[in-house]
Design a protein around this motif. Sequence first.
Motif, short mmCIF file in Angstrom:
data_model
loop_
_atom_site.label_atom_id
_atom_site.label_comp_id
_atom_site.label_asym_id
_atom_site.label_seq_id
_atom_site.Cartn_x
_atom_site.Cartn_y
_atom_site.Cartn_z
N ILE A 200 52.68 -16.85 16.97
CA ILE A 200 53.68 -17.54 17.78
C ILE A 200 54.89 -17.90 16.93
CG2 ILE A 200 54.13 -19.68 19.07
CD1 ILE A 200 51.28 -19.60 20.08
N LEU A 201 54.64 -18.44 15.74
CA LEU A 201 55.75 -18.80 14.85
C LEU A 201 56.54 -17.57 14.43
CD1 LEU A 201 54.07 -21.46 12.51
CD2 LEU A 201 55.24 -21.80 14.69
N GLN A 202 55.85 -16.49 14.07
CA GLN A 202 56.52 -15.26 13.68
C GLN A 202 57.45 -14.77 14.76
OE1 GLN A 202 52.75 -13.11 12.51
NE2 GLN A 202 54.15 -12.15 11.05
N VAL B 18 61.86 -14.02 19.74
CA VAL B 18 61.05 -13.39 20.78
C VAL B 18 60.45 -14.48 21.67
CG1 VAL B 18 58.97 -12.03 21.25
CG2 VAL B 18 60.53 -11.35 19.41
N PRO B 19 60.72 -14.46 22.97
CA PRO B 19 60.10 -15.44 23.87
C PRO B 19 58.58 -15.30 23.85
CG PRO B 19 61.96 -14.40 24.94
CD PRO B 19 61.71 -13.63 23.67
N VAL B 20 57.90 -16.43 23.88
CA VAL B 20 56.44 -16.47 23.80
C VAL B 20 55.87 -17.09 25.07
CG1 VAL B 20 54.46 -17.45 22.58
CG2 VAL B 20 56.43 -16.60 21.29
N ILE B 21 54.84 -16.46 25.62
CA ILE B 21 54.07 -17.06 26.71
C ILE B 21 52.67 -17.29 26.18
CG2 ILE B 21 53.37 -16.89 29.12
CD1 ILE B 21 55.33 -14.59 29.46
N THR B 22 52.22 -18.53 26.24
CA THR B 22 50.93 -18.86 25.65
C THR B 22 50.22 -19.93 26.45
OG1 THR B 22 49.87 -19.55 23.59
CG2 THR B 22 51.93 -20.64 24.15
N THR B 23 49.00 -20.20 26.08
CA THR B 23 48.24 -21.28 26.71
C THR B 23 48.50 -22.58 25.96
OG1 THR B 23 46.35 -20.79 25.30
CG2 THR B 23 46.40 -19.73 27.47
N LEU B 24 48.17 -23.68 26.59
CA LEU B 24 48.33 -24.97 25.95
C LEU B 24 47.45 -25.06 24.71
CD1 LEU B 24 49.57 -27.80 26.00
CD2 LEU B 24 47.67 -28.53 27.47
N LEU B 25 46.27 -24.47 24.76
CA LEU B 25 45.36 -24.50 23.62
C LEU B 25 46.00 -23.86 22.39
CD1 LEU B 25 42.50 -24.99 22.44
CD2 LEU B 25 41.90 -22.71 23.25
N ALA B 26 46.69 -22.75 22.58
CA ALA B 26 47.25 -22.01 21.45
C ALA B 26 48.47 -22.67 20.83
CB ALA B 26 47.60 -20.59 21.88
N CYS B 27 49.20 -23.49 21.60
CA CYS B 27 50.40 -24.13 21.05
C CYS B 27 50.25 -25.64 20.93
CB CYS B 27 51.62 -23.79 21.89
SG CYS B 27 51.59 -24.47 23.57
N ASP B 28 49.06 -26.15 21.23
CA ASP B 28 48.82 -27.58 21.14
C ASP B 28 49.06 -28.08 19.72
OD1 ASP B 28 48.26 -29.92 22.42
OD2 ASP B 28 46.08 -29.75 22.26
N GLY B 29 49.81 -29.15 19.57
CA GLY B 29 50.09 -29.69 18.26
C GLY B 29 51.42 -29.25 17.69
N MET B 30 52.11 -28.34 18.35
CA MET B 30 53.43 -27.90 17.89
C MET B 30 54.49 -28.87 18.43
SD MET B 30 53.12 -23.74 18.39
CE MET B 30 54.86 -23.48 18.01
N GLU B 31 54.93 -29.77 17.59
CA GLU B 31 55.89 -30.78 18.02
C GLU B 31 57.27 -30.15 18.24
OE1 GLU B 31 55.95 -34.16 15.45
OE2 GLU B 31 53.78 -34.16 15.20
N GLY B 32 57.88 -30.49 19.35
CA GLY B 32 59.23 -30.01 19.62
C GLY B 32 59.31 -28.85 20.59
N ILE B 33 58.15 -28.30 21.01
CA ILE B 33 58.21 -27.20 21.97
C ILE B 33 58.51 -27.75 23.36
CG2 ILE B 33 56.70 -25.64 20.70
CD1 ILE B 33 54.42 -26.50 22.57
N LYS B 34 59.26 -26.98 24.14
CA LYS B 34 59.62 -27.38 25.49
C LYS B 34 59.46 -26.17 26.41
CE LYS B 34 62.92 -30.95 24.06
NZ LYS B 34 64.34 -31.41 24.12
N HIS B 35 58.57 -26.31 27.36
CA HIS B 35 58.30 -25.22 28.31
C HIS B 35 59.57 -24.84 29.05
CE1 HIS B 35 56.47 -22.81 31.44
NE2 HIS B 35 56.99 -23.61 32.36
#
Length: 438
Positions: free
Chosen positions: A342-344, A350-367
């Motif tokens: 995701i970070l790469q 590159v736009p990323v579509i992911t589940t909450l589980l995979a991006c949980d804990g990433m501060e600053g993300i906005k759907h």
Amino acid sequence: MNIQTKPNVAVITFLCPFPVSDGGRFGVFGQINDLRKFYNVTLVFKVAITEKPHVEALQAMWPEVEILPVYSNDVMANHASKKQISFLKKISRLVKKVKKRKKARRSHHQGISNPHRHYPFLPVDRQMIDFLEALFQKQTFDIVQVEYSDLLPLIHSLPHGAKTVFFQHENRYLILQDYFKLYNDKSLYASHVIDTVKFTELNLMNLYDRVLVLNQNDFAQLQEGVHEAKLRVWPTAVPDMFYAASVNRQPPEKAEKIVFLGSQGHPPNEDALKWFIEGMYPAVLKQTGMLLYVTGVWEESFKNNYPEVIFTGFLQDLTDLLHGAVLISPIRLGGGGIRIKILQSMAVGVPVITTLLACDGMEGIKHGENIFVAEQEAGFIEILQDLAAKEGLYASVSEHAKKFIQDHYSEGVTSLIRQKVYNELLAETPGHRSDQGK
């Protein structure tokens, strides 16, 4: 005049961080790339003799780092990775079996059979221990950092004069917990497996002076079993070199293709890809025409099931593949940590579509602004349709994604955090190893 010398730091892991071909290597590469600027770093890892050219390339890239490979004639790099791969293959096979049982409406309360055979905390192999013994007799280190669950037991073999650090990339007991939860196994056996691994993992961590985690969620998760004073957040670094080339490359107005990064050997990857291909891709392909590209190593028997998917194999340079792509990360099995893929992808816009589980804990993300989060098949399908049809949406998310990385995971940000964590530890009064777990 006093000449200030850099502290000596040893980092022990079980993989060569180059080429940066997967999340594990990327994570190790990023942090060593940071640490080498401020400390005298010695990097130790056991590796197959076939990877010698990679080791030499890494040494040329980092001349100031003392790189000490422990070469093995085995195809597998080391004892730890053998255990991990065997363990992960076991889970992967069982995922398939569970799905078949569910389709046949048979009982699915089977769990993982004989987990003691693949217990991740067995003693490290003798070749590595003998190598470390000779190293510690010859050199003195201010900090010794150990990485990954498989190497946790090394705490018993580290020099008493050094500060000890453990970097937890992913919690083993959480992976097992998610596995049993996903397949609704509430048996006594499931809790036995989870609790046994959890007890060992947390108690070994408590023997270290510091335990490093990737985000605040992992910090909170480990607070129940690891002394809070030992815990520190140690974010993944995305080195400038990985996205410098994309700075002046303009993103397209609309998405052109779909990309999945990862190999089959990691059970969360196989589960995620099968879920997307079987539950979402037919509709997406029909409505958008976007092709799906999958990188990494996958078995021929798996690839033959999906002729409509393009399996690229290992790609050392992802630049062309990712341009105009949407990264999907429909992860349903966790374990903490952070998804490097995701970070790469965000780093190069590159736009990323992911589940909450995979991006949980990433501060600053906005759907909808710098990332997309979906939990159901319909959500993934709708977002992919929008990115393929709405002009400007792709470019807007692309720019916000790059800014997110620069603000939270760039070298400048992570380097300051690492210095603070290490310097604070070095300033502490030396304690006794026997007091660490109390």
